[in-house]
Design an enzyme around this catalytic site. Sequence first.
Site, PDB file in Angstrom:
ATOM      1  N   PRO A 120       0.771  -1.250   0.000  1.00  0.00           N
ATOM      2  CA  PRO A 120       0.000   0.000   0.000  1.00  0.00           C
ATOM      3  C   PRO A 120       0.802   1.300   0.000  1.00  0.00           C
ATOM      4  O   PRO A 120       0.806   2.058   0.970  1.00  0.00           O
ATOM      5  CB  PRO A 120      -0.847  -0.132   1.268  1.00  0.00           C
ATOM      6  CG  PRO A 120       0.005  -0.949   2.187  1.00  0.00           C
ATOM      7  CD  PRO A 120       0.725  -1.919   1.301  1.00  0.00           C
ATOM      8  N   CYS A 121       1.431   1.589  -1.130  1.00  0.00           N
ATOM      9  CA  CYS A 121       2.192   2.833  -1.258  1.00  0.00           C
ATOM     10  C   CYS A 121       1.295   4.063  -1.198  1.00  0.00           C
ATOM     11  O   CYS A 121       1.754   5.157  -0.884  1.00  0.00           O
ATOM     12  CB  CYS A 121       3.024   2.825  -2.533  1.00  0.00           C
ATOM     13  SG  CYS A 121       2.084   2.507  -4.032  1.00  0.00           S
TER      14      CYS A 121
END
Length: 165
Positions: A120-121
């Site tokens: 989850p950047c």
Amino acid sequence: MYRTYYQSEIGFVEIEGTEAGVSAVKLVDQIAPASGNIPAHLQECVEQLDQYFRGERNEFNLKLDLEGTVFQKDVWQQLLTIPYGKTVSYRDIALAMGKEKAVRAVGHANGQNKIWIIVPCHRVIGSNGKLTGYAGGLWRKEWLLRHEKALIAPPKALEQTSFAL
């Protein structure tokens, strides 16, 4: 290399992988022919993405086949620790890695993440609390954070846009 697609609320998602696991999840403007005989872990990725977008899943459990440098993989492992609905800064990631001066390198590694949403950047923001660069466009990053309830109050720029949330 195998390939399949998922149509999300924010665009087409291309999922690529090998026999070892999922190697890329990215937004694309158009789809190409999917591969025949999609491995089970790519089908599972499609199912988990669908659950995520329906609000029924807040963490992923998939076989991943990450390719990158040791530093990039270390950053991506830190991204995997960010809880659903929370955000951290690039500085927070660098500090968690014990590399407080590596903030820019963390940002660069974050940008090289090929497994969008699952690693989850989008949960990484600037130290000032502002949304910063996102390969899929800041409006998608904002959409994802709102979907996860990490952003509540609408920013002024959003009030003037016309896309639906």
